[in-house]
Scaffold this motif. Structure first.
Motif, PDB file in Angstrom:
ATOM      1  N   PHE A  80     -31.911 -19.504  -9.725  1.00  0.00           N
ATOM      2  CA  PHE A  80     -33.182 -20.233  -9.799  1.00  0.00           C
ATOM      3  C   PHE A  80     -33.227 -21.341  -8.749  1.00  0.00           C
ATOM      4  CE2 PHE A  80     -33.568 -18.421 -14.116  1.00  0.00           C
ATOM      5  CZ  PHE A  80     -34.913 -18.091 -14.119  1.00  0.00           C
ATOM      6  N   LEU A  81     -32.118 -22.046  -8.586  1.00  0.00           N
ATOM      7  CA  LEU A  81     -32.069 -23.113  -7.585  1.00  0.00           C
ATOM      8  C   LEU A  81     -32.271 -22.554  -6.183  1.00  0.00           C
ATOM      9  CD1 LEU A  81     -31.544 -26.056  -6.793  1.00  0.00           C
ATOM     10  CD2 LEU A  81     -29.093 -25.524  -6.763  1.00  0.00           C
ATOM     11  N   ASN A  82     -31.628 -21.426  -5.882  1.00  0.00           N
ATOM     12  CA  ASN A  82     -31.811 -20.800  -4.569  1.00  0.00           C
ATOM     13  C   ASN A  82     -33.270 -20.434  -4.328  1.00  0.00           C
ATOM     14  OD1 ASN A  82     -29.097 -20.994  -3.952  1.00  0.00           O
ATOM     15  ND2 ASN A  82     -28.612 -18.901  -4.562  1.00  0.00           N
ATOM     16  N   LEU A 134     -26.579 -15.052   7.795  1.00  0.00           N
ATOM     17  CA  LEU A 134     -26.650 -14.073   6.722  1.00  0.00           C
ATOM     18  C   LEU A 134     -26.113 -14.682   5.427  1.00  0.00           C
ATOM     19  CD1 LEU A 134     -25.561 -10.668   8.318  1.00  0.00           C
ATOM     20  CD2 LEU A 134     -27.847 -11.352   7.574  1.00  0.00           C
ATOM     21  N   ASP A 135     -26.715 -14.312   4.322  1.00  0.00           N
ATOM     22  CA  ASP A 135     -26.327 -14.808   3.002  1.00  0.00           C
ATOM     23  C   ASP A 135     -26.362 -16.334   2.953  1.00  0.00           C
ATOM     24  OD1 ASP A 135     -25.671 -14.523   0.339  1.00  0.00           O
ATOM     25  OD2 ASP A 135     -23.499 -14.492   0.710  1.00  0.00           O
ATOM     26  N   SER A 136     -27.412 -16.901   3.515  1.00  0.00           N
ATOM     27  CA  SER A 136     -27.585 -18.354   3.462  1.00  0.00           C
ATOM     28  C   SER A 136     -29.021 -18.670   3.083  1.00  0.00           C
ATOM     29  CB  SER A 136     -27.247 -18.996   4.803  1.00  0.00           C
ATOM     30  OG  SER A 136     -28.219 -18.682   5.783  1.00  0.00           O
ATOM     31  N   VAL A 137     -29.191 -19.796   2.395  1.00  0.00           N
ATOM     32  CA  VAL A 137     -30.535 -20.239   2.020  1.00  0.00           C
ATOM     33  C   VAL A 137     -31.370 -20.530   3.259  1.00  0.00           C
ATOM     34  CG1 VAL A 137     -31.828 -22.094   0.899  1.00  0.00           C
ATOM     35  CG2 VAL A 137     -29.828 -21.120  -0.234  1.00  0.00           C
ATOM     36  N   VAL A 138     -30.736 -21.094   4.285  1.00  0.00           N
ATOM     37  CA  VAL A 138     -31.456 -21.402   5.526  1.00  0.00           C
ATOM     38  C   VAL A 138     -32.001 -20.136   6.166  1.00  0.00           C
ATOM     39  CG1 VAL A 138     -31.216 -22.330   7.869  1.00  0.00           C
ATOM     40  CG2 VAL A 138     -30.114 -23.487   5.946  1.00  0.00           C
ATOM     41  N   GLY A 139     -31.206 -19.068   6.185  1.00  0.00           N
ATOM     42  CA  GLY A 139     -31.660 -17.807   6.749  1.00  0.00           C
ATOM     43  C   GLY A 139     -32.868 -17.250   6.020  1.00  0.00           C
ATOM     44  N   LEU A 140     -32.867 -17.332   4.684  1.00  0.00           N
ATOM     45  CA  LEU A 140     -34.004 -16.835   3.911  1.00  0.00           C
ATOM     46  C   LEU A 140     -35.227 -17.740   4.075  1.00  0.00           C
ATOM     47  CD1 LEU A 140     -32.203 -15.613   0.676  1.00  0.00           C
ATOM     48  CD2 LEU A 140     -33.449 -14.222   2.327  1.00  0.00           C
ATOM     49  N   ILE A 141     -35.006 -19.032   4.237  1.00  0.00           N
ATOM     50  CA  ILE A 141     -36.128 -19.936   4.515  1.00  0.00           C
ATOM     51  C   ILE A 141     -36.791 -19.560   5.832  1.00  0.00           C
ATOM     52  CG2 ILE A 141     -36.741 -22.306   5.151  1.00  0.00           C
ATOM     53  CD1 ILE A 141     -34.711 -23.269   3.105  1.00  0.00           C
ATOM     54  N   LEU A 142     -35.979 -19.310   6.852  1.00  0.00           N
ATOM     55  CA  LEU A 142     -36.527 -18.933   8.156  1.00  0.00           C
ATOM     56  C   LEU A 142     -37.269 -17.601   8.077  1.00  0.00           C
ATOM     57  CD1 LEU A 142     -33.580 -19.908  10.523  1.00  0.00           C
ATOM     58  CD2 LEU A 142     -35.749 -21.100  10.228  1.00  0.00           C
ATOM     59  N   ASN A 165     -41.361 -14.894  -4.778  1.00  0.00           N
ATOM     60  CA  ASN A 165     -41.368 -13.513  -5.249  1.00  0.00           C
ATOM     61  C   ASN A 165     -40.719 -12.533  -4.272  1.00  0.00           C
ATOM     62  OD1 ASN A 165     -42.732 -14.257  -7.576  1.00  0.00           O
ATOM     63  ND2 ASN A 165     -44.745 -13.869  -6.700  1.00  0.00           N
ATOM     64  N   ASP A 166     -40.273 -13.015  -3.130  1.00  0.00           N
ATOM     65  CA  ASP A 166     -39.701 -12.105  -2.132  1.00  0.00           C
ATOM     66  C   ASP A 166     -38.483 -11.368  -2.681  1.00  0.00           C
ATOM     67  OD1 ASP A 166     -39.133 -11.041   0.603  1.00  0.00           O
ATOM     68  OD2 ASP A 166     -37.363 -12.306   0.375  1.00  0.00           O
ATOM     69  N   TYR A 167     -38.465 -10.076  -2.479  1.00  0.00           N
ATOM     70  CA  TYR A 167     -37.319  -9.259  -2.876  1.00  0.00           C
ATOM     71  C   TYR A 167     -36.697  -8.557  -1.678  1.00  0.00           C
ATOM     72  CZ  TYR A 167     -34.507  -5.763  -5.309  1.00  0.00           C
ATOM     73  OH  TYR A 167     -33.458  -5.002  -5.749  1.00  0.00           O
ATOM     74  N   LEU A 168     -37.548  -8.092  -0.754  1.00  0.00           N
ATOM     75  CA  LEU A 168     -37.059  -7.298   0.364  1.00  0.00           C
ATOM     76  C   LEU A 168     -36.074  -8.076   1.222  1.00  0.00           C
ATOM     77  CD1 LEU A 168     -37.110  -4.806   2.186  1.00  0.00           C
ATOM     78  CD2 LEU A 168     -39.117  -5.790   3.322  1.00  0.00           C
ATOM     79  N   PHE A 169     -36.476  -9.266   1.694  1.00  0.00           N
ATOM     80  CA  PHE A 169     -35.600 -10.026   2.572  1.00  0.00           C
ATOM     81  C   PHE A 169     -34.394 -10.588   1.818  1.00  0.00           C
ATOM     82  CE2 PHE A 169     -39.617 -10.210   4.954  1.00  0.00           C
ATOM     83  CZ  PHE A 169     -39.172  -9.608   6.116  1.00  0.00           C
ATOM     84  N   ALA A 170     -34.576 -10.874   0.529  1.00  0.00           N
ATOM     85  CA  ALA A 170     -33.425 -11.293  -0.274  1.00  0.00           C
ATOM     86  C   ALA A 170     -32.398 -10.176  -0.356  1.00  0.00           C
ATOM     87  CB  ALA A 170     -33.889 -11.689  -1.669  1.00  0.00           C
ATOM     88  N   ALA A 217     -26.575 -16.809  -1.442  1.00  0.00           N
ATOM     89  CA  ALA A 217     -27.999 -17.170  -1.348  1.00  0.00           C
ATOM     90  C   ALA A 217     -28.874 -16.308  -2.242  1.00  0.00           C
ATOM     91  CB  ALA A 217     -28.471 -17.074   0.096  1.00  0.00           C
ATOM     92  N   THR A 218     -28.297 -15.656  -3.234  1.00  0.00           N
ATOM     93  CA  THR A 218     -29.056 -14.748  -4.093  1.00  0.00           C
ATOM     94  C   THR A 218     -30.153 -15.493  -4.848  1.00  0.00           C
ATOM     95  OG1 THR A 218     -27.123 -13.353  -4.427  1.00  0.00           O
ATOM     96  CG2 THR A 218     -28.909 -13.126  -6.012  1.00  0.00           C
ATOM     97  N   PRO A 219     -31.427 -15.116  -4.684  1.00  0.00           N
ATOM     98  CA  PRO A 219     -32.518 -15.723  -5.463  1.00  0.00           C
ATOM     99  C   PRO A 219     -32.677 -14.999  -6.799  1.00  0.00           C
ATOM    100  CG  PRO A 219     -33.439 -14.258  -3.833  1.00  0.00           C
ATOM    101  CD  PRO A 219     -31.948 -14.198  -3.651  1.00  0.00           C
ATOM    102  N   ILE A 220     -33.565 -15.509  -7.623  1.00  0.00           N
ATOM    103  CA  ILE A 220     -33.714 -14.955  -8.965  1.00  0.00           C
ATOM    104  C   ILE A 220     -34.273 -13.539  -8.943  1.00  0.00           C
ATOM    105  CG2 ILE A 220     -36.014 -15.955  -9.288  1.00  0.00           C
ATOM    106  CD1 ILE A 220     -33.229 -15.439 -11.912  1.00  0.00           C
ATOM    107  N   THR A 221     -35.120 -13.215  -7.963  1.00  0.00           N
ATOM    108  CA  THR A 221     -35.684 -11.865  -7.900  1.00  0.00           C
ATOM    109  C   THR A 221     -34.596 -10.817  -7.707  1.00  0.00           C
ATOM    110  OG1 THR A 221     -36.091 -12.278  -5.542  1.00  0.00           O
ATOM    111  CG2 THR A 221     -37.949 -12.544  -7.047  1.00  0.00           C
ATOM    112  N   LEU A 222     -33.586 -11.158  -6.926  1.00  0.00           N
ATOM    113  CA  LEU A 222     -32.474 -10.236  -6.713  1.00  0.00           C
ATOM    114  C   LEU A 222     -31.424 -10.365  -7.803  1.00  0.00           C
ATOM    115  CD1 LEU A 222     -31.417  -8.107  -4.723  1.00  0.00           C
ATOM    116  CD2 LEU A 222     -30.228  -9.942  -3.506  1.00  0.00           C
ATOM    117  N   GLY A 223     -31.278 -11.574  -8.362  1.00  0.00           N
ATOM    118  CA  GLY A 223     -30.287 -11.787  -9.416  1.00  0.00           C
ATOM    119  C   GLY A 223     -30.577 -10.999 -10.675  1.00  0.00           C
ATOM    120  N   ALA A 224     -31.868 -10.733 -10.938  1.00  0.00           N
ATOM    121  CA  ALA A 224     -32.217  -9.958 -12.134  1.00  0.00           C
ATOM    122  C   ALA A 224     -31.630  -8.555 -12.093  1.00  0.00           C
ATOM    123  CB  ALA A 224     -33.737  -9.881 -12.285  1.00  0.00           C
TER     124      ALA A 224
END
Length: 275
Positions: free
Chosen positions: A71-73, A135-143, A208-213, A221-228
């Motif tokens: 959730f934090l990610n 890769l596998d970083s919050v900064v990368g997913l933000i970008l 809600n992004d799942y593809l880039f996650a 850097a796993t977000p909740i959409t992928l963690g589920a």
């Protein structure tokens, strides 16, 4: 309101209500499943039975997965994308609309990029983030989410800037304001609804992004959409836990949109009506 318009309004309200219920049926079903026991879920029972909160406890970490971090990610990714999109889109759109820098080409290119499917950018982003060590970083997913949502922000802000009378800027310039002062002190307060609309949409799309996650993260850097997806195990799919995670993950963007609804509507309608 005339007597003949009342029945028409009533039927319109009923039709909209039916559509709203149908559209939200998956969410209501997920809510129902999230409070069912595993036995009721496996039997396919249509009734609720005895409600349970076990699935929500699992979604919050009792199952051994670090869902609070997921959730934090998601929050960091969504808020970071909002901040970066606004930081880039506001001055670049102003330069294109008011200063003639790039002009129509930038807006047309933004529209064209927005029409491309997200999967089109998956491999280039993977290679880019790999070369940058992100890769596998919050900064990368933000970008990645910033690049994906930037065209939408430019389109909406372009419509907003066009709606602002140029005479306001000319009057500020006569009073001695420079370009930066005009932008930050004159235009941005007027464009507040559009800025809120852009923020809400970028937040929702990034959350809600799942593809880039899936492509750009693996563990840290796993977000909740992928963690589920952790609840899809070798022994079966834990539908109750997945449903509870889904319900919890929808709350932040829904609450964000509800509180900003007034600004969202007016911001999205910018440029739609010309006086």
């Amino acid at each position: 309101m005339t007597a003949t318009s009342r029945p028409r309004l009533w039927w319109t309200t009923v039709a909209v209500g039916i559509v709203a219920v149908v559209v939200n049926l998956p969410w209501f079903n997920a809510l129902l499943v999230s409070v069912k026991s595993d036995g009721d879920i496996s039997r396919g029972a249509l009734t609720l039975g005895t409600p349970t909160g076990d699935h929500y406890a699992n979604a919050l970490g009792a199952a051994g997965y670090d869902f609070p971090r997921f959730f934090l990610n998601s929050g960091l990714i969504a808020l970071g994308a909002v901040a970066l999109v606004l930081a880039i889109a506001v001055p670049s759109t102003y330069a294109a609309i008011r200063l003639g820098f790039g002009g129509r080409f930038i807006l047309n290119a933004s529209s064209a990029l927005r029409l491309l499917p997200a999967i089109f950018f998956a491999v280039p982003y993977f290679l880019l983030m790999s070369n940058l060590g992100l890769l596998d970083s919050v900064v990368g997913l933000i970008l990645a989410n910033t690049f994906l949502n930037l065209p939408l922000a430019i389109i909406l802000l372009g419509a907003g800037f066009r709606d602002v009378p140029v005479e306001l800027e000319e009057a500020a310039a006569v009073d001695g304001a420079n370009t930066y002062r005009i932008l930050w002190s004159v235009l941005l307060p007027i464009l507040a609804p559009t800025l809120v609309a852009v923020s809400v949409l970028v937040f929702i799309f990034s959350w809600n992004d799942y593809l880039f996650a899936l492509v750009l993260s693996s563990s840290e850097a796993t977000p909740i959409t992928l963690g589920a997806a952790n609840f899809v195990t070798s022994t079966g799919i834990r539908w109750g836990d997945i449903s509870a995670t889904t319900i919890l993950s929808t709350l932040p963007p829904v609450l964000f949109a509800v509180f900003a609804q007034r600004f969202l509507v007016s911001g999205l309608s910018a440029g739609a009506v010309k006086g």
